[in-house]
Write an enzyme that holds these catalytic residues in place. Structure first.
Site, mmCIF file in Angstrom:
data_model
loop_
_atom_site.group_PDB
_atom_site.id
_atom_site.type_symbol
_atom_site.label_atom_id
_atom_site.label_comp_id
_atom_site.label_asym_id
_atom_site.label_seq_id
_atom_site.Cartn_x
_atom_site.Cartn_y
_atom_site.Cartn_z
ATOM 1 N N SER A 22 9.570 5.433 -3.063
ATOM 2 C CA SER A 22 9.318 4.466 -1.999
ATOM 3 C C SER A 22 8.250 5.037 -1.080
ATOM 4 O O SER A 22 8.212 6.250 -0.847
ATOM 5 C CB SER A 22 10.605 4.228 -1.201
ATOM 6 O OG SER A 22 10.305 3.627 0.045
ATOM 7 N N LEU A 24 0.487 3.696 -2.139
ATOM 8 C CA LEU A 24 0.866 3.532 -3.548
ATOM 9 C C LEU A 24 1.417 4.812 -4.165
ATOM 10 O O LEU A 24 0.979 5.912 -3.858
ATOM 11 C CB LEU A 24 -0.359 3.037 -4.340
ATOM 12 C CG LEU A 24 -0.959 1.727 -3.809
ATOM 13 C CD1 LEU A 24 -2.195 1.329 -4.622
ATOM 14 C CD2 LEU A 24 0.063 0.591 -3.823
ATOM 15 N N LYS A 35 13.716 -2.306 -7.873
ATOM 16 C CA LYS A 35 14.255 -1.609 -6.695
ATOM 17 C C LYS A 35 14.541 -2.613 -5.577
ATOM 18 O O LYS A 35 15.515 -2.508 -4.873
ATOM 19 C CB LYS A 35 13.273 -0.548 -6.200
ATOM 20 C CG LYS A 35 13.803 0.207 -4.998
ATOM 21 C CD LYS A 35 12.901 1.364 -4.641
ATOM 22 C CE LYS A 35 11.776 0.956 -3.741
ATOM 23 N NZ LYS A 35 12.187 0.681 -2.356
ATOM 24 N N HIS A 67 4.541 1.812 -8.002
ATOM 25 C CA HIS A 67 3.471 0.809 -8.081
ATOM 26 C C HIS A 67 2.679 0.963 -9.384
ATOM 27 O O HIS A 67 2.269 -0.024 -9.991
ATOM 28 C CB HIS A 67 2.523 0.967 -6.891
ATOM 29 C CG HIS A 67 3.178 0.774 -5.543
ATOM 30 N ND1 HIS A 67 3.346 1.793 -4.644
ATOM 31 C CD2 HIS A 67 3.706 -0.326 -4.957
ATOM 32 C CE1 HIS A 67 3.940 1.339 -3.556
ATOM 33 N NE2 HIS A 67 4.183 0.064 -3.715
ATOM 34 N N GLY A 100 0.823 -1.215 0.000
ATOM 35 C CA GLY A 100 0.000 0.000 0.000
ATOM 36 C C GLY A 100 0.854 1.261 0.000
ATOM 37 O O GLY A 100 2.048 1.211 -0.300
HETATM 38 P P1 AMP Z 1 5.994 -2.310 -1.627
HETATM 39 O O1 AMP Z 1 4.594 -1.810 -1.525
HETATM 40 O O2 AMP Z 1 7.036 -1.330 -1.211
HETATM 41 O O3 AMP Z 1 6.176 -3.676 -1.016
HETATM 42 O O4 AMP Z 1 6.249 -2.534 -3.175
HETATM 43 C C1 AMP Z 1 5.394 -3.340 -3.941
HETATM 44 C C2 AMP Z 1 6.055 -3.613 -5.265
HETATM 45 O O5 AMP Z 1 6.331 -2.366 -5.910
HETATM 46 C C3 AMP Z 1 7.399 -4.349 -5.111
HETATM 47 O O6 AMP Z 1 7.516 -5.301 -6.153
HETATM 48 C C4 AMP Z 1 8.405 -3.240 -5.274
HETATM 49 O O7 AMP Z 1 9.643 -3.684 -5.781
HETATM 50 C C5 AMP Z 1 7.694 -2.333 -6.281
HETATM 51 N N1 AMP Z 1 8.220 -0.976 -6.197
HETATM 52 C C6 AMP Z 1 8.319 -0.211 -5.077
HETATM 53 N N2 AMP Z 1 8.910 0.978 -5.376
HETATM 54 C C7 AMP Z 1 9.183 0.944 -6.703
HETATM 55 C C8 AMP Z 1 9.789 1.855 -7.614
HETATM 56 N N3 AMP Z 1 10.240 3.050 -7.228
HETATM 57 N N4 AMP Z 1 9.911 1.504 -8.904
HETATM 58 C C9 AMP Z 1 9.456 0.285 -9.323
HETATM 59 N N5 AMP Z 1 8.874 -0.616 -8.518
HETATM 60 C C10 AMP Z 1 8.738 -0.302 -7.224
#
Ligand code: AMP
Length: 287
Positions: A185, A33, A149, A37, A31
């Protein structure tokens, strides 16, 4: 757009989608987002008629209770975000739905967790592995989308998918960055302005190390030492790790003859950020 909290309801919906021969893409998230995402959702929409986004702050992957407590959560704006980006269904289970009893099953890939974040966050990747495996069983997608990332997470999920023979194609998506290069992030929202400025330097220093490698410098220890010094020169930056590893095995690199990953985790105040850049030196016939 449909929203599901119960596994059985999501399964029933997906069964009807599969009966209509629709391809299903899964985007697992915690989440909060952002455009990173969105890139995953976009890739999923290109390749599938049905896109499922899971939004679940998974307690088992947090090794630090404070981090779990402060992790940004804004479900309503996440829902609007998914709606805007053409998502078919959001899966937003409760903790009790995902873990009715504490999980006694473990899934781990010790060889791939020995370095980088795995060495610094005990249990983190086991938490990711059990959650993603559950999601794979629940959704049974054709493809699942993960960001570069989180390079170690991606490598581990690829391995689990292969080892457990999940009939799922794992698709990786390049890191989406802010205009100053900071990797997007959910944790960036927790930075104060000074930390935010310092955090932007991380990608520049990693990129500088990448340039050194590309320009023919092959002293890996020298590059690493220089990178550490550069990051340390930033106020508010405290290094968790800096490593140059084999991009596939995630073991420390010993030669510049294959795909390498230059990766770092750095605290800015209490906020831990990760980033990486890769270089591929594999000979054509080996790649
Ligand atoms: P998270 O919600 O942080 O667990 O991320 C969910 C998915 O989004 C994971 O596969 C992450 O690697 C991807 N993700 C997070 N930040 C980025 C970004 N800046 N660029 C590309 N993918 C991302």
């Amino acid at each position: 757009m449909r929203t599901f909290e119960k596994i059985c309801d999501l399964r029933a919906f997906l069964k009807s989608q599969k009966r209509s021969d629709l391809r299903i893409g899964l985007v697992p998230t915690l989440g909060a987002l952002h455009w990173g995402h969105a890139a995953l959702i976009k890739a999923a929409r290109r390749q599938n008629e049905t896109v499922v986004v899971s939004i679940f702050v998974n307690p088992t992957q947090f090794d630090d209770p404070e981090d779990f407590k402060t992790y940004p959560r804004d479900f309503q704006s996440d829902l609007a975000f998914c709606e805007r980006h053409g998502v078919t269904a959001v899966f937003h289970p409760s903790e009790a739905e995902m873990y009715p009893t504490p999980s006694k099953t473990r899934i781990s890939v010790p060889e791939l967790t020995r370095h980088l974040c795995g060495a610094k966050r005990p249990g983190h990747f086991e938490g990711v592995a059990i959650l993603v495996s559950k999601l794979f069983h629940i959704v049974q997608p054709d493809c699942a989308y993960f960001g570069e990332k989180d390079a170690q997470q991606l490598a581990i999920i690829r391995r689990i998918t292969r080892d457990l023979r999940f009939p799922i194609t794992i698709v990786s998506v390049p890191t989406v960055r802010e205009t100053d290069g900071l990797a997007m992030s959910s944790r960036n929202a927790l930075l104060n302005p000074e930390q935010r400025r310092a955090a932007a330097a991380l990608n520049r220093h990693l990129q500088n190390a990448q340039q050194l490698l590309k320009s023919g410098e092959n002293g890996l220890e020298k590059i690493k030492t220089q990178l550490i010094q550069r990051i340390q020169s930033e106020s508010a930056a405290e290094i968790d790790y800096v490593e140059i590893v084999d991009a596939e095995t995630l073991q420390p690199a010993t030669a510049v003859d294959r795909a390498l990953l230059i990766a770092a985790a750095v605290y800015f105040g209490g906020v831990r950020l990760i980033d990486n850049f890769s270089c591929n030196f594999a000979k054509k016939d080996e790649s």
